[in-house]
Design a protein around this motif. Structure first.
Motif, PDB file in Angstrom:
ATOM      1  N   ASN A   5     -57.763  15.621 -31.944  1.00  0.00           N
ATOM      2  CA  ASN A   5     -56.428  16.222 -31.914  1.00  0.00           C
ATOM      3  C   ASN A   5     -56.401  17.417 -30.974  1.00  0.00           C
ATOM      4  O   ASN A   5     -57.287  18.283 -31.043  1.00  0.00           O
ATOM      5  CB  ASN A   5     -56.033  16.685 -33.322  1.00  0.00           C
ATOM      6  CG  ASN A   5     -55.737  15.530 -34.261  1.00  0.00           C
ATOM      7  OD1 ASN A   5     -55.989  14.373 -33.948  1.00  0.00           O
ATOM      8  ND2 ASN A   5     -55.202  15.853 -35.420  1.00  0.00           N
ATOM      9  N   HIS A  23     -60.077  17.868 -35.961  1.00  0.00           N
ATOM     10  CA  HIS A  23     -58.961  18.821 -35.864  1.00  0.00           C
ATOM     11  C   HIS A  23     -59.522  20.169 -35.417  1.00  0.00           C
ATOM     12  O   HIS A  23     -60.679  20.460 -35.649  1.00  0.00           O
ATOM     13  CB  HIS A  23     -58.306  19.027 -37.237  1.00  0.00           C
ATOM     14  CG  HIS A  23     -57.495  17.868 -37.724  1.00  0.00           C
ATOM     15  ND1 HIS A  23     -56.174  17.976 -38.058  1.00  0.00           N
ATOM     16  CD2 HIS A  23     -57.826  16.580 -37.946  1.00  0.00           C
ATOM     17  CE1 HIS A  23     -55.713  16.798 -38.463  1.00  0.00           C
ATOM     18  NE2 HIS A  23     -56.703  15.933 -38.417  1.00  0.00           N
ATOM     19  N   GLU A  56     -50.991  25.647 -38.148  1.00  0.00           N
ATOM     20  CA  GLU A  56     -50.620  25.193 -36.816  1.00  0.00           C
ATOM     21  C   GLU A  56     -49.122  25.384 -36.638  1.00  0.00           C
ATOM     22  O   GLU A  56     -48.368  25.434 -37.598  1.00  0.00           O
ATOM     23  CB  GLU A  56     -50.979  23.706 -36.636  1.00  0.00           C
ATOM     24  CG  GLU A  56     -52.466  23.474 -36.500  1.00  0.00           C
ATOM     25  CD  GLU A  56     -52.798  22.025 -36.151  1.00  0.00           C
ATOM     26  OE1 GLU A  56     -52.869  21.703 -34.972  1.00  0.00           O
ATOM     27  OE2 GLU A  56     -52.980  21.228 -37.082  1.00  0.00           O
ATOM     28  N   HIS A 115     -58.158  25.427 -37.530  1.00  0.00           N
ATOM     29  CA  HIS A 115     -56.852  25.351 -36.866  1.00  0.00           C
ATOM     30  C   HIS A 115     -56.538  26.742 -36.332  1.00  0.00           C
ATOM     31  O   HIS A 115     -56.372  27.659 -37.120  1.00  0.00           O
ATOM     32  CB  HIS A 115     -55.758  24.968 -37.863  1.00  0.00           C
ATOM     33  CG  HIS A 115     -55.801  23.541 -38.299  1.00  0.00           C
ATOM     34  ND1 HIS A 115     -55.827  23.179 -39.616  1.00  0.00           N
ATOM     35  CD2 HIS A 115     -55.787  22.395 -37.579  1.00  0.00           C
ATOM     36  CE1 HIS A 115     -55.824  21.853 -39.697  1.00  0.00           C
ATOM     37  NE2 HIS A 115     -55.815  21.351 -38.484  1.00  0.00           N
ATOM     38  N   ASP A 144     -48.830  13.828 -37.912  1.00  0.00           N
ATOM     39  CA  ASP A 144     -49.934  14.724 -38.258  1.00  0.00           C
ATOM     40  C   ASP A 144     -49.568  15.556 -39.493  1.00  0.00           C
ATOM     41  O   ASP A 144     -48.405  15.926 -39.670  1.00  0.00           O
ATOM     42  CB  ASP A 144     -50.198  15.634 -37.048  1.00  0.00           C
ATOM     43  CG  ASP A 144     -51.569  16.275 -37.054  1.00  0.00           C
ATOM     44  OD1 ASP A 144     -52.449  15.788 -37.779  1.00  0.00           O
ATOM     45  OD2 ASP A 144     -51.760  17.270 -36.306  1.00  0.00           O
ATOM     46  N   HIS A 145     -50.539  15.850 -40.341  1.00  0.00           N
ATOM     47  CA  HIS A 145     -50.367  16.799 -41.456  1.00  0.00           C
ATOM     48  C   HIS A 145     -49.065  16.676 -42.214  1.00  0.00           C
ATOM     49  O   HIS A 145     -48.287  17.629 -42.283  1.00  0.00           O
ATOM     50  CB  HIS A 145     -50.498  18.242 -40.959  1.00  0.00           C
ATOM     51  CG  HIS A 145     -51.900  18.616 -40.594  1.00  0.00           C
ATOM     52  ND1 HIS A 145     -52.887  18.804 -41.526  1.00  0.00           N
ATOM     53  CD2 HIS A 145     -52.473  18.817 -39.383  1.00  0.00           C
ATOM     54  CE1 HIS A 145     -54.008  19.114 -40.908  1.00  0.00           C
ATOM     55  NE2 HIS A 145     -53.793  19.120 -39.608  1.00  0.00           N
TER      56      HIS A 145
END
Ligand SMILES: [Zn+2]
Length: 293
Positions: free
Chosen positions: A241, A219, A148, A186, A88-89
């Protein structure tokens, strides 16, 4: 078919999301930080006969190098339901390339901290690089607000919502999954709650533009309930997610355990797995993936 496309033919993340999109359900994509969460996700998937995705943050690579990735890949391979491994990310160019040498099925190439043209150029270059290795990619046009755990706080960057035109520019880079910013955040949604922020008309326009070209990823799902998950699935979302909603009940349990005194670490780990599993199973029911493996 290009060599990249040929190499993606057996990609597990793509197969899982293809089936979800066709079947009208969401895939619970669980950000995991440790062994307990990885095992819990696999056990939940098997108990619910549900496909799922295990997500790691780049933090797992900088902390543990390849070790947690290899462990998670082993868990995915030995599960008796479809389970894939996703990064992720990933915000750093070199880290995407390193990750592409590891057994990930898919990687989020998140260059959204660059100006748009540079973002598109790097996304395309890294997508080609990943595809050559049989790895699918995800990208985020616009900017999903907030930070996050384990990620650099990106909250200082102004949130920019995704337009259909922008979504298509990202589709043109060859990405497989698209994470639009349509008001999702987020972190915490605050007093308005997620319904106060989400722009479903925007999501629908993006969906119409990209349908059949990429899978749509959601997200920022803190405080989402079953109806909201279903509404997102109804607008074409297939990858969902989840992160903090699993951590909160676990933290609560750990606090209670500390107050009741000594417990063997093995018992704490088993109870951690149990509480994570219960939450993942609940999310699988809410996203409609239970029984779909
Ligand atoms: Zn995210």
């Amino acid at each position: 078919m290009s060599s990249g496309a040929e190499k993606l033919k057996n990609n597990k993340s793509i197969a899982i999301l293809d089936a979800a999109e066709r079947g009208g359900y969401g895939i619970v994509s669980v950000v995991c930080y440790n062994l307990e969460e990885i095992i819990a996700t696999a056990r939940a998937a098997e108990a619910k006969n549900s496909p799922a995705m295990i997500l790691l943050f780049p933090w797992a690579l900088t902390q543990f190098k390849s070790h947690l990735v290899n462990l998670a890949a082993d868990v995915c391979a030995s599960a008796n339901v479809p389970l894939s491994l996703h990064l992720d990310h990933c915000l750093e160019y070199d880290l995407v390339k390193y990750a592409a040498s590891l057994p990930f099925d898919s990687i989020m190439v998140d260059m959204s901290h660059y100006e748009k043209d540079e973002n598109l150029r790097l996304t395309k270059e890294l997508t080609d690089y990943c595809h050559e290795r049989g790895i699918a990619t995800e990208a985020e046009p616009g900017r999903i607000e907030g930070g996050e755990d384990g990620l650099k706080d990106t909250a200082d960057l102004e949130g920019v919502l995704t337009t259909p035109e922008q979504a298509l520019e990202f589709v043109a880079t060859g990405i497989d999954f698209l994470a639009p910013a349509f008001g999702n955040i987020h972190g915490e949604y605050g007093a308005k709650g997620p319904r106060g922020w989400l722009e479903f008309d925007r999501l629908e326009k993006v969906r119409k533009a990209v349908e059949g070209k990429v899978k749509i990823v959601l997200h920022g799902t803190n405080a989402f309930d079953q109806a909201l998950f279903q509404q997102c699935v109804g607008h074409g979302v297939s990858k969902i997610n989840v992160n903090k909603q699993l951590i909160d009940p676990w933290k609560k349990m750990m606090n209670e355990r500390h107050q009741t005194g000594f417990l063997p670490i093995t018992k704490l780990m088993e109870d951690s797995i149990d509480i994570f599993q219960k939450e993942v199973e609940r999310l699988m029911d809410e996203c409609g993936s239970s029984g779909k493996a």
